[in-house]
Design an enzyme around this catalytic site. Sequence first.
Site, short mmCIF file in Angstrom:
data_model
loop_
_atom_site.label_atom_id
_atom_site.label_comp_id
_atom_site.label_asym_id
_atom_site.label_seq_id
_atom_site.Cartn_x
_atom_site.Cartn_y
_atom_site.Cartn_z
CB ILE A 22 -0.06 -13.60 0.54
CG1 ILE A 22 -0.86 -14.91 0.42
CG2 ILE A 22 -0.49 -12.58 -0.49
CD1 ILE A 22 -2.32 -14.75 0.76
CG ASP A 75 6.53 -0.48 -11.58
OD1 ASP A 75 5.42 -0.76 -11.11
OD2 ASP A 75 7.03 0.66 -11.53
CB SER A 158 -8.91 -8.52 1.44
OG SER A 158 -9.21 -8.11 2.75
CE1 TYR A 170 -5.96 -4.13 1.52
CE2 TYR A 170 -8.11 -4.57 2.51
CZ TYR A 170 -6.86 -5.01 2.11
OH TYR A 170 -6.50 -6.33 2.30
CE LYS A 174 -6.90 -6.49 -1.29
NZ LYS A 174 -5.94 -7.26 -2.10
CB THR A 205 2.87 -11.13 5.33
OG1 THR A 205 2.25 -10.03 6.01
CG2 THR A 205 1.83 -11.92 4.57
#
Length: 292
Positions: A22, A75, A158, A170, A174, A205
């Site tokens: 994205i 990075d 998300s 995760y 988010k 993606t």
Amino acid sequence: MHPITNNKPPLVCVVTGASRGIGRGIALALGAAGATVYVTGRSQREGDAPLPGTVFQTADDVSAAGGRGIAVVCDHARDEQVQALFERVRREQDGRLDILVNSAIALPDTLVDSGPFWDKPLAMTSLLDVGLRSAYVASWFAAELLIRSRGLIANISSAGGRCYMHGPAYGAGKAGIDKMSFDMAHDFRPRGVSVVSLWPGLVRTERTLDVCAKEPGKYGNALDHAESPQFAGRVVLALHADPDCLARRSGGVFYNAELAAEYGLRDTDGAAPPSHRRYFGDPPTYSATVVE
């Protein structure tokens, strides 16, 4: 989107994590609007990552789309490299930065594996380093530039911050992005900078297509209505152009599809991707109480 033709200088943008996914799509959409886009990522050559894409290819494609793409190997787990990125933007753009898109995220290979978190590697916590923490660090280094331009920060989040999605690492990352956006908006508001958290739907993606190729039917027919990677970039441009963004949007968490509908936007194929609110729930709202 059409290149900028109103005699205003091109937008100056930074999109983190833009080698692929994205982030790459957002960079291309900004380029199609004539913007100068610094694209960051670690992939310098094909083969550096399991999926295709490099920062140099994205930068070339931004330029081909009508903008000016500038590749910066960075990075986002290394604060000194992030600092150098924004020092470069300051030097080359006379201290201007109009849009920062925080899209960089570490996505472990085991992300979409089913099972409890203790059966997954502890390295899943990299999602909290490059994802949540890296968005904070980039925003910190970009703050002065954004204040000068009364710019916009778009944090790519998300609905995984609202429902169970890919496990607690995760989800925590988010949810943290969403609350961080709200709190940053409070600090930035007197200085004219808007901050939003954006929830894409399923996005076509490289990673999504790879998963679907390996596990046909994993997402049912959702892929038929998935968003292009560029779709979020169109939303970001509309937010930046909205004179009421600071008053009406800043600090909020939004489904991309719902903002697109409000702004009258379509995806690259002319479709209007659906909101997934009925599946994943409402974006969070936060208390107006302020404790200094």
